[in-house]
Design a protein around this motif. Structure first.
Motif, PDB file in Angstrom:
ATOM      1  N   ALA A   1      36.379  48.780  33.639  1.00  9.02           N
ATOM      2  CA  ALA A   1      36.435  47.344  33.396  1.00  9.02           C
ATOM      3  C   ALA A   1      37.860  46.821  33.548  1.00  9.02           C
ATOM      4  CB  ALA A   1      35.895  47.024  32.003  1.00  9.02           C
ATOM      5  N   VAL A   2      38.852  47.610  33.131  1.00  7.83           N
ATOM      6  CA  VAL A   2      40.252  47.206  33.302  1.00  7.83           C
ATOM      7  C   VAL A   2      40.603  47.132  34.783  1.00  7.83           C
ATOM      8  CG1 VAL A   2      42.646  47.833  32.837  1.00  7.83           C
ATOM      9  CG2 VAL A   2      40.921  48.153  31.068  1.00  7.83           C
ATOM     10  N   VAL A   3      40.034  48.006  35.590  1.00  3.38           N
ATOM     11  CA  VAL A   3      40.251  47.964  37.034  1.00  3.38           C
ATOM     12  C   VAL A   3      39.768  46.631  37.609  1.00  3.38           C
ATOM     13  CG1 VAL A   3      39.630  49.015  39.252  1.00  3.38           C
ATOM     14  CG2 VAL A   3      40.150  50.463  37.288  1.00  3.38           C
ATOM     15  N   VAL A   4      38.667  46.115  37.060  1.00  4.14           N
ATOM     16  CA  VAL A   4      38.149  44.818  37.507  1.00  4.14           C
ATOM     17  C   VAL A   4      39.194  43.728  37.285  1.00  4.14           C
ATOM     18  CG1 VAL A   4      36.398  43.051  37.092  1.00  4.14           C
ATOM     19  CG2 VAL A   4      35.747  45.470  37.155  1.00  4.14           C
ATOM     20  N   ASP A   5      39.843  43.725  36.120  1.00  2.23           N
ATOM     21  CA  ASP A   5      40.882  42.733  35.854  1.00  2.23           C
ATOM     22  C   ASP A   5      42.062  42.913  36.800  1.00  2.23           C
ATOM     23  OD1 ASP A   5      42.242  40.651  34.720  1.00  2.23           O
ATOM     24  OD2 ASP A   5      42.877  41.729  32.941  1.00  2.23           O
ATOM     25  N   ALA A   6      42.470  44.155  37.035  1.00  5.32           N
ATOM     26  CA  ALA A   6      43.567  44.407  37.970  1.00  5.32           C
ATOM     27  C   ALA A   6      43.220  43.873  39.357  1.00  5.32           C
ATOM     28  CB  ALA A   6      43.867  45.906  38.034  1.00  5.32           C
ATOM     29  N   SER A   7      41.983  44.078  39.770  1.00  2.82           N
ATOM     30  CA  SER A   7      41.545  43.582  41.080  1.00  2.82           C
ATOM     31  C   SER A   7      41.562  42.059  41.125  1.00  2.82           C
ATOM     32  CB  SER A   7      40.133  44.093  41.388  1.00  2.82           C
ATOM     33  OG  SER A   7      40.096  45.506  41.382  1.00  2.82           O
ATOM     34  N   SER A   8      41.245  41.422  39.991  1.00  3.16           N
ATOM     35  CA  SER A   8      41.245  39.960  39.970  1.00  3.16           C
ATOM     36  C   SER A   8      42.651  39.410  40.202  1.00  3.16           C
ATOM     37  CB  SER A   8      40.678  39.453  38.634  1.00  3.16           C
ATOM     38  OG  SER A   8      41.611  39.614  37.577  1.00  3.16           O
ATOM     39  N   TYR A   9      43.658  40.085  39.680  1.00  2.00           N
ATOM     40  CA  TYR A   9      45.034  39.644  39.911  1.00  2.00           C
ATOM     41  C   TYR A   9      45.427  39.796  41.380  1.00  2.00           C
ATOM     42  CZ  TYR A   9      46.021  39.210  34.906  1.00  2.00           C
ATOM     43  OH  TYR A   9      46.025  38.822  33.600  1.00  2.00           O
ATOM     44  N   LEU A  10      44.989  40.867  42.017  1.00  2.00           N
ATOM     45  CA  LEU A  10      45.279  41.057  43.440  1.00  2.00           C
ATOM     46  C   LEU A  10      44.599  39.972  44.275  1.00  2.00           C
ATOM     47  CD1 LEU A  10      45.036  44.938  43.859  1.00  2.00           C
ATOM     48  CD2 LEU A  10      47.105  43.526  43.814  1.00  2.00           C
ATOM     49  N   PHE A  11      43.361  39.652  43.911  1.00  4.17           N
ATOM     50  CA  PHE A  11      42.646  38.607  44.634  1.00  4.17           C
ATOM     51  C   PHE A  11      43.334  37.261  44.444  1.00  4.17           C
ATOM     52  CE2 PHE A  11      38.903  35.726  45.188  1.00  4.17           C
ATOM     53  CZ  PHE A  11      38.693  36.017  46.535  1.00  4.17           C
ATOM     54  N   SER A  12      43.799  37.001  43.220  1.00  2.97           N
ATOM     55  CA  SER A  12      44.544  35.776  42.951  1.00  2.97           C
ATOM     56  C   SER A  12      45.808  35.717  43.800  1.00  2.97           C
ATOM     57  CB  SER A  12      44.894  35.702  41.461  1.00  2.97           C
ATOM     58  OG  SER A  12      45.764  34.617  41.200  1.00  2.97           O
ATOM     59  N   ALA A  13      46.530  36.830  43.884  1.00  2.00           N
ATOM     60  CA  ALA A  13      47.757  36.869  44.689  1.00  2.00           C
ATOM     61  C   ALA A  13      47.462  36.590  46.156  1.00  2.00           C
ATOM     62  CB  ALA A  13      48.434  38.233  44.534  1.00  2.00           C
ATOM     63  N   LEU A  14      46.351  37.144  46.648  1.00  2.00           N
ATOM     64  CA  LEU A  14      45.974  36.925  48.046  1.00  2.00           C
ATOM     65  C   LEU A  14      45.682  35.455  48.312  1.00  2.00           C
ATOM     66  CD1 LEU A  14      45.199  38.045  50.842  1.00  2.00           C
ATOM     67  CD2 LEU A  14      42.879  38.412  49.952  1.00  2.00           C
ATOM     68  N   LEU A  15      44.953  34.820  47.411  1.00  2.00           N
ATOM     69  CA  LEU A  15      44.643  33.409  47.587  1.00  2.00           C
ATOM     70  C   LEU A  15      45.897  32.545  47.524  1.00  2.00           C
ATOM     71  CD1 LEU A  15      41.405  33.165  45.422  1.00  2.00           C
ATOM     72  CD2 LEU A  15      41.548  32.855  47.897  1.00  2.00           C
ATOM     73  N   LEU A  16      46.797  32.847  46.576  1.00  2.00           N
ATOM     74  CA  LEU A  16      48.033  32.081  46.474  1.00  2.00           C
ATOM     75  C   LEU A  16      48.911  32.275  47.709  1.00  2.00           C
ATOM     76  CD1 LEU A  16      48.946  32.661  42.716  1.00  2.00           C
ATOM     77  CD2 LEU A  16      48.223  30.509  43.774  1.00  2.00           C
ATOM     78  N   ALA A  17      48.889  33.481  48.279  1.00  2.00           N
ATOM     79  CA  ALA A  17      49.682  33.750  49.482  1.00  2.00           C
ATOM     80  C   ALA A  17      49.205  32.895  50.651  1.00  2.00           C
ATOM     81  CB  ALA A  17      49.610  35.229  49.841  1.00  2.00           C
TER      82      ALA A  17
END
Length: 434
Positions: free
Chosen positions: A194-210
């Motif tokens: 479940a913690v991996v899911v949160d980590a992945s959400s931050y990466l997805f957020s970074a991709l969208l912001l980029a």
């Protein structure tokens, strides 16, 4: 201050695909804002998952007790007190706020990814969790103080309320669905996954912001970290509008966190509501936030932003009076708890939308990060103090009297608004001369 527009087609509806996005709200048809909003929504949802998963890991992996769980919570909150003002002063001087947010997202993803790695190698300890919570909290402070600056680069002044409603709506959805999904993920896949899911959400957020293009405002020319921070605090203290909202929110947070510290114990022991039943009632009641996000724009246009904000400072805390009043058959008690949570959640979202729009409009763009840092220091700093006071009162004078004090004390926040220029506002205010 000069407003900057988002260049080219990133700020207008996709003209090349007529009709495909008509069902979306107007701002969501703008590519840049849609990516920005999506980044926030995904990250908020992931946060709700970790809110459940990290404490469970602390218990399951390290045998943490009540004191250790308190230390873990404090480790995540401490950066708000320690770094918000400093981070705000630094971010205002840096010309690329979006890059700061991307770096913070990537850093948080890497830190959280280390937790399941330590778990699977059987080396996870409480100090590891404390360190991760503190580091993630620090990067969250940096991310949040940069947030307002990117917001005004993407959203026209006349759209602040609509944009705030969309963002707060996604937050309300994540508050309702996030804990449930987090619980399912923990149950089916285990807490580390479940913690991996949160980590992945931050990466997805970074991709969208980029991929989000925006013309950011010029950075502050104030030199020196300390003097830069002091200039922001001085402006906050001088502006009656900003000062009144800060004092009102701080008063409200102090007593509301006194209430939060006592509520679960009061509901389960004094009202004899089962933990599972209470969770369902609170989850259903949290949908009031969704209603708040939907109606706030219409209410504000009808009555004006000042009167609506004034009302929100009452609508948020007032329904909680139903909690100490709750008595009688079980269904009546549950109905009163639901009503308290539902109406209070609606008031909270109305408050957040309007207060956020007013504070953004009343702040010079070159000071947005410093204002955000100062507000986080006070508002987040008062929360653990309120919780400690609530616990102490509950232990000394009893749960019910302490709950009454918390409920009525929260209503005092509106006094700061009544004796300010805010009730007379019909539209967003202009910032004072910087």
């Amino acid at each position: 201050m000069e407003r900057h527009a988002v260049p080219d087609l990133t700020a207008i509806p996709d003209a090349t695909r007529p009709g495909r996005q008509r069902w979306l709200p107007r701002l969501m048809r703008q590519t840049a804002f849609r990516r920005y909003w999506s980044a926030q929504a995904v990250s908020l949802f992931g946060d709700q998952v970790s809110t459940l998963a990290i404490p469970l890991l602390a218990v399951l992996a390290t045998g943490a007790g009540p004191a250790q769980m308190g230390y873990l919570t404090a480790a995540g909150l401490a950066p708000n007190l320690l770094f918000s003002v400093i981070a705000g002063a630094w971010v205002d001087r840096y010309p690329h706020k979006r890059r700061i947010m991307i770096a913070a997202d990537v850093g948080r993803a890497l830190l959280l990814a280390a937790v399941p790695l330590l778990w699977f190698t059987h080396t996870l300890t409480l100090p590891h969790l404390y360190a991760v919570a503190f580091a993630v909290g620090t990067l969250s402070v940096v991310f949040q103080v940069a947030y307002s600056s990117l917001f005004v680069a993407l959203v026209a002044r006349d759209d602040y309320l609509e944009a705030s409603a969309l963002i707060n709506g996604s937050q309300a959805v994540s508050s309702v669905a996030g804990p449930s999904v987090g619980g399912i993920l923990v149950q089916l896949l285990s807490a580390p996954v479940a913690v991996v899911v949160d980590a992945s959400s931050y990466l997805f957020s970074a991709l969208l912001l980029a991929r989000t293009k925006a013309v950011e405002h010029s950075p502050s020319t104030q030199k020196g970290g300390l003097s830069n921070a002091i200039a922001g605090l001085r402006y906050l203290a001088r502006s009656m509008t900003l000062r009144s909202i800060l004092l009102a929110s701080t008063t409200l947070n102090l007593f509301n966190y006194m209430f939060e510290a006592l509520f679960i114990l009061y509901a389960t022991t004094e009202l004899e509501v089962g933990a599972g039943t209470l969770g369902i009632v609170l989850g259903l009641g949290a949908t009031g936030g969704l209603l708040g996000a939907v109606i706030t724009g219409r209410v504000t246009r009808r009555f004006g932003i000042g009167p609506t904000l004034l009302a929100a400072y009452i609508i948020f805390p007032a329904p909680l009076i139903l909690v100490p009043f709750a008595t009688g058959p079980d269904l009546v008690v549950l109905a009163m708890l639901f009503a308290a949570e539902f109406v209070s959640g609606m008031g909270l979202v109305m408050l957040d939308i309007n207060a956020g729009a007013v504070q953004t409009a009343a702040t010079p763009k070159s000071m947005l990060a410093r204002m955000q840092g100062a507000r986080r220091t006070v508002n987040y700093g008062i929360r653990p103090i309120g919780a400690l006071i609530g616990g102490a009162l509950g232990a000394t004078i009893g749960l019910e009297p302490a709950v009454w004090i918390a409920v009525f004390g929260a209503l005092l926040g509106v006094v700061w608004i009544v004796f300010s220029p805010i009730p007379g506002l019909r539209a967003l205010p202009e910032p004072d001369v910087e």
